[in-house]
Design an enzyme around this catalytic site. Structure first.
Site, PDB file in Angstrom:
ATOM      1  N   SER A 160       0.847  -1.202   0.000  1.00  0.00           N
ATOM      2  CA  SER A 160       0.000   0.000   0.000  1.00  0.00           C
ATOM      3  C   SER A 160       0.876   1.243   0.000  1.00  0.00           C
ATOM      4  O   SER A 160       1.820   1.331   0.798  1.00  0.00           O
ATOM      5  CB  SER A 160      -0.889   0.042   1.241  1.00  0.00           C
ATOM      6  OG  SER A 160      -1.664  -1.110   1.329  1.00  0.00           O
ATOM      7  N   GLU A 243      -0.106  -2.833  14.862  1.00  0.00           N
ATOM      8  CA  GLU A 243      -1.303  -2.635  14.062  1.00  0.00           C
ATOM      9  C   GLU A 243      -2.543  -2.607  14.954  1.00  0.00           C
ATOM     10  O   GLU A 243      -3.477  -1.863  14.717  1.00  0.00           O
ATOM     11  CB  GLU A 243      -1.406  -3.786  13.058  1.00  0.00           C
ATOM     12  CG  GLU A 243      -2.255  -3.467  11.858  1.00  0.00           C
ATOM     13  CD  GLU A 243      -2.235  -4.604  10.833  1.00  0.00           C
ATOM     14  OE1 GLU A 243      -1.643  -5.667  11.107  1.00  0.00           O
ATOM     15  OE2 GLU A 243      -2.823  -4.381   9.773  1.00  0.00           O
ATOM     16  N   GLU A 372     -10.375 -16.008   7.037  1.00  0.00           N
ATOM     17  CA  GLU A 372     -10.038 -17.368   7.514  1.00  0.00           C
ATOM     18  C   GLU A 372      -8.969 -17.309   8.607  1.00  0.00           C
ATOM     19  O   GLU A 372      -9.055 -18.008   9.617  1.00  0.00           O
ATOM     20  CB  GLU A 372      -9.534 -18.240   6.350  1.00  0.00           C
ATOM     21  CG  GLU A 372     -10.590 -18.579   5.304  1.00  0.00           C
ATOM     22  CD  GLU A 372     -10.815 -17.456   4.299  1.00  0.00           C
ATOM     23  OE1 GLU A 372     -10.091 -16.441   4.355  1.00  0.00           O
ATOM     24  OE2 GLU A 372     -11.729 -17.586   3.463  1.00  0.00           O
TER      25      GLU A 372
HETATM   26  C1  LIG Z   1      -6.086  -3.599   0.550  1.00  0.00           C
HETATM   27  C2  LIG Z   1      -4.833  -4.367   0.873  1.00  0.00           C
HETATM   28  C3  LIG Z   1      -3.716  -3.692   1.333  1.00  0.00           C
HETATM   29  C4  LIG Z   1      -2.548  -4.408   1.641  1.00  0.00           C
HETATM   30  N1  LIG Z   1      -1.444  -3.700   2.048  1.00  0.00           N
HETATM   31  C5  LIG Z   1      -0.283  -4.360   2.281  1.00  0.00           C
HETATM   32  C6  LIG Z   1       0.912  -3.645   2.611  1.00  0.00           C
HETATM   33  O1  LIG Z   1       0.921  -2.417   2.699  1.00  0.00           O
HETATM   34  N2  LIG Z   1       2.055  -4.336   2.813  1.00  0.00           N
HETATM   35  C7  LIG Z   1       2.099  -5.696   2.712  1.00  0.00           C
HETATM   36  O2  LIG Z   1       3.168  -6.276   2.943  1.00  0.00           O
HETATM   37  N3  LIG Z   1       0.983  -6.419   2.381  1.00  0.00           N
HETATM   38  C8  LIG Z   1      -0.194  -5.775   2.157  1.00  0.00           C
HETATM   39  N4  LIG Z   1      -1.335  -6.477   1.802  1.00  0.00           N
HETATM   40  C9  LIG Z   1      -1.233  -7.923   1.637  1.00  0.00           C
HETATM   41  C10 LIG Z   1      -1.960  -8.698   2.695  1.00  0.00           C
HETATM   42  O3  LIG Z   1      -1.266  -8.643   3.913  1.00  0.00           O
HETATM   43  C11 LIG Z   1      -2.082 -10.152   2.172  1.00  0.00           C
HETATM   44  O4  LIG Z   1      -2.863 -10.099   0.980  1.00  0.00           O
HETATM   45  C12 LIG Z   1      -2.742 -11.046   3.182  1.00  0.00           C
HETATM   46  O5  LIG Z   1      -1.853 -11.281   4.253  1.00  0.00           O
HETATM   47  C13 LIG Z   1      -3.211 -12.380   2.591  1.00  0.00           C
HETATM   48  O6  LIG Z   1      -2.170 -13.038   1.976  1.00  0.00           O
HETATM   49  P1  LIG Z   1      -2.277 -13.618   0.485  1.00  0.00           P
HETATM   50  O7  LIG Z   1      -2.915 -12.567  -0.378  1.00  0.00           O
HETATM   51  O8  LIG Z   1      -0.915 -14.134   0.107  1.00  0.00           O
HETATM   52  O9  LIG Z   1      -3.279 -14.831   0.550  1.00  0.00           O
HETATM   53  P2  LIG Z   1      -2.953 -16.324   0.998  1.00  0.00           P
HETATM   54  O10 LIG Z   1      -2.209 -16.305   2.281  1.00  0.00           O
HETATM   55  O11 LIG Z   1      -2.324 -17.038  -0.161  1.00  0.00           O
HETATM   56  O12 LIG Z   1      -4.382 -16.887   1.240  1.00  0.00           O
HETATM   57  C14 LIG Z   1      -5.255 -17.314   0.204  1.00  0.00           C
HETATM   58  C15 LIG Z   1      -6.510 -17.875   0.871  1.00  0.00           C
HETATM   59  O13 LIG Z   1      -6.188 -19.013   1.683  1.00  0.00           O
HETATM   60  C16 LIG Z   1      -6.593 -18.800   3.030  1.00  0.00           C
HETATM   61  N5  LIG Z   1      -5.630 -19.359   3.963  1.00  0.00           N
HETATM   62  C17 LIG Z   1      -4.274 -19.211   3.944  1.00  0.00           C
HETATM   63  N6  LIG Z   1      -3.710 -19.842   4.998  1.00  0.00           N
HETATM   64  C18 LIG Z   1      -4.737 -20.406   5.717  1.00  0.00           C
HETATM   65  C19 LIG Z   1      -4.808 -21.169   6.910  1.00  0.00           C
HETATM   66  N7  LIG Z   1      -3.715 -21.491   7.586  1.00  0.00           N
HETATM   67  N8  LIG Z   1      -6.026 -21.562   7.335  1.00  0.00           N
HETATM   68  C20 LIG Z   1      -7.158 -21.233   6.644  1.00  0.00           C
HETATM   69  N9  LIG Z   1      -7.157 -20.526   5.508  1.00  0.00           N
HETATM   70  C21 LIG Z   1      -5.966 -20.102   5.047  1.00  0.00           C
HETATM   71  C22 LIG Z   1      -6.646 -17.296   3.191  1.00  0.00           C
HETATM   72  O14 LIG Z   1      -7.474 -16.892   4.226  1.00  0.00           O
HETATM   73  C23 LIG Z   1      -7.166 -16.855   1.818  1.00  0.00           C
HETATM   74  O15 LIG Z   1      -8.552 -16.975   1.731  1.00  0.00           O
HETATM   75  C24 LIG Z   1      -2.509  -5.813   1.491  1.00  0.00           C
HETATM   76  C25 LIG Z   1      -3.641  -6.503   1.022  1.00  0.00           C
HETATM   77  C26 LIG Z   1      -4.786  -5.795   0.697  1.00  0.00           C
HETATM   78  C27 LIG Z   1      -5.964  -6.567   0.172  1.00  0.00           C
END
Ligand SMILES: Cc1cc2nc3c(=O)[nH]c(=O)nc-3n(C[C@H](O)[C@H](O)[C@H](O)COP(=O)(O)OP(=O)(O)OC[C@H]3O[C@@H](n4cnc5c(N)ncnc54)[C@H](O)[C@@H]3O)c2cc1C
Length: 404
Positions: A160, A243, A372
């Site tokens: 972000s 946070e 989740e």
């Molecule tokens: C608006 C926005 C702003 C953001 N800003 C930042 C930022 O400034 N800096 C930064 O570093 N990141 C940022 N992010 C990233 C955010 O932290 C990640 O998108 C988030 O942690 C989810 O990780 P992922 O997208 O890799 O999904 P994944 O971890 O790959 O998950 C995919 C799906 O699987 C599920 N899942 C994964 N592991 C498990 C488990 N153990 N048990 C059950 N379900 C599970 C998840 O809930 C999800 O539905 C931002 C995201 C958004 C949407």
């Protein structure tokens, strides 16, 4: 339980309101700033800092007035009510700078804390990667020592504000032979360093609030390391713990009251929308859930008011609020029938407020912990259910199965 302000809190609220009434600009943009809007937000931040309303609970040493967490909550509530809360400084002041304060040397702290507090410099958090989001310890961006520098290569995503940030904190992998949590190292980085490329990601809302950030042979001096080599997991936890302290902004999008306002002018079939049993049932559900959220939130505020720190139960608020906001928005768009798909604020009812809520909420359900993951936290740490089985805990990172 008494949820009213104590006499000191009421006095502080009155003081905040008087100052905001005298000094506040018109509403400020929350995201996707033009350079003019960013300037207005920076000016407001500088004004707040000068008056002692930026980072209210920070010690005087760091430029705060040394106030209480509750005073911070009160200020955030009043600022939020006036539409003045912007997202531009939250990540820096709420997460990056507290990490700098906890882990950097004195010169670095003196150099960065003041300018960030006054909104002169903006920070971003470079944690997530394409295969490391919920599982942050899976980061692959590598940092390899070379003389007094580290050479960093890899890709971050969803960063972000990277496109308008001056500095960032970045977590890297420095040891592939150690288990995944034990081979990470954190640095602060100048976003104009050669080899950093920021590519904005276009969102369905039309905004580009976050970015992909590519590191190609970026040299980071060892003096920019935050914490010990291979200790980056512990440093990240400090960032993420901070946070939670952003609690107290209030508001949220789960606005059934605005839905009712919209519904008053609508008909569905031949009936006024508010007389329609399907909408009435939904409104009743939203009301009950909103009251539940309010009281859960009040518990956290009561804990803060007593000088305690709210625990993992604060995860409940985000899961319920984000889902409900999405549901309210979907329902409003349905009710508007063909007009529901028009998100142009010039012609859409309520300036497209529900359309923009609908387009923004999926992001909120992911950012800062997906539904989740938060449910897992509630299950394990609030309800005391058995934890997830973790098979990768003691395995060297290089031996973990990977897609590529
Ligand atoms: C608006 C926005 C702003 C953001 N800003 C930042 C930022 O400034 N800096 C930064 O570093 N990141 C940022 N992010 C990233 C955010 O932290 C990640 O998108 C988030 O942690 C989810 O990780 P992922 O997208 O890799 O999904 P994944 O971890 O790959 O998950 C995919 C799906 O699987 C599920 N899942 C994964 N592991 C498990 C488990 N153990 N048990 C059950 N379900 C599970 C998840 O809930 C999800 O539905 C931002 C995201 C958004 C949407």
């Amino acid at each position: 339980m008494d949820f009213s302000d104590t006499s000191e809190e009421a006095a502080y609220r009155a003081q905040v309101c008087a100052w905001l009434d005298a000094n506040a600009p018109d509403r400020l943009p929350r995201t996707a700033p033009t350079s003019e809007q960013l300037r207005a937000a920076k000016d407001w931040q500088a004004k707040k800092a000068a008056a002692g309303y930026a980072q209210i609970s920070w010690a005087k040493e760091w430029g705060g007035p040394g106030g209480t967490t509750m005073q911070n909550v009160i200020y955030n509530q009043e600022e939020g009510r006036r539409g003045l809360a912007t997202g531009f400084f939250g990540i820096g002041l709420g997460m990056c700078i507290p990490t700098v304060i906890a882990f950097a040397d004195e010169v670095t702290k003196k150099r960065f804390v003041g300018p960030a507090l006054r909104g002169e410099e903006i920070w971003c958090q470079l944690f997530s990667e394409p295969a490391a989001g919920s599982d942050l310890a899976a980061v692959r961006t590598s940092a390899v020592p070379d003389g007094d520098d580290w050479v960093v290569n890899g890709q971050k995503i969803w960063t972000s504000g990277a496109h308008y940030s001056d500095y960032g904190i970045v977590v890297t992998r420095t040891n592939r032979d150690a288990p995944k949590h034990k081979g990470l190292t954190m640095f602060w980085v100048d976003m104009t360093s050669p080899g950093i490329e920021v590519r904005p990601i276009n969102q369905m809302s039309g905004e580009s609030g976050f970015n992909e950030v590519f590191f190609t042979d970026v040299r980071i001096p060892d003096g920019q390391r935050l914490g010990a080599v291979d200790n980056g997991w512990k440093v990240s936890l400090v960032t993420l713990m901070n946070e939670r302290l952003s609690i107290g902004g209030g508001g949220g999008g789960a606005d059934y009251a605005r839905f009712m306002e919209l519904a008053r002018g609508q008909t569905v079939g031949d009936e006024p929308a508010l007389a329609h049993s399907a909408f009435r049932e939904k409104i009743a559900d939203w009301y009950v859930r909103t009251e539940g959220m309010k009281h859960t939130r009040m518990r956290s505020l009561t804990a803060l008011s007593r000088g305690e720190t709210p625990g993992p139960e604060s995860s409940i608020g985000k899961v319920v609020a984000a889902l409900q906001a999405l549901n309210v928005a979907e329902c409003a768009i349905d009710m508007l029938d063909a007009y529901g798909i028009i998100d142009d604020p010039e012609i859409s009812p309520m300036r497209g407020a529900f359309q923009s809520l609908f387009l923004g909420m999926p992001g909120l359900r992911i950012a800062g912990g997906t539904d989740e993951i938060l449910r897992n936290i509630i299950a394990e740490r609030v309800l005391g259910l058995p934890g997830e089985i973790r098979v990768d805990k003691d395995v060297a990172f290089k031996d973990l199965p990977a897609g590529r």
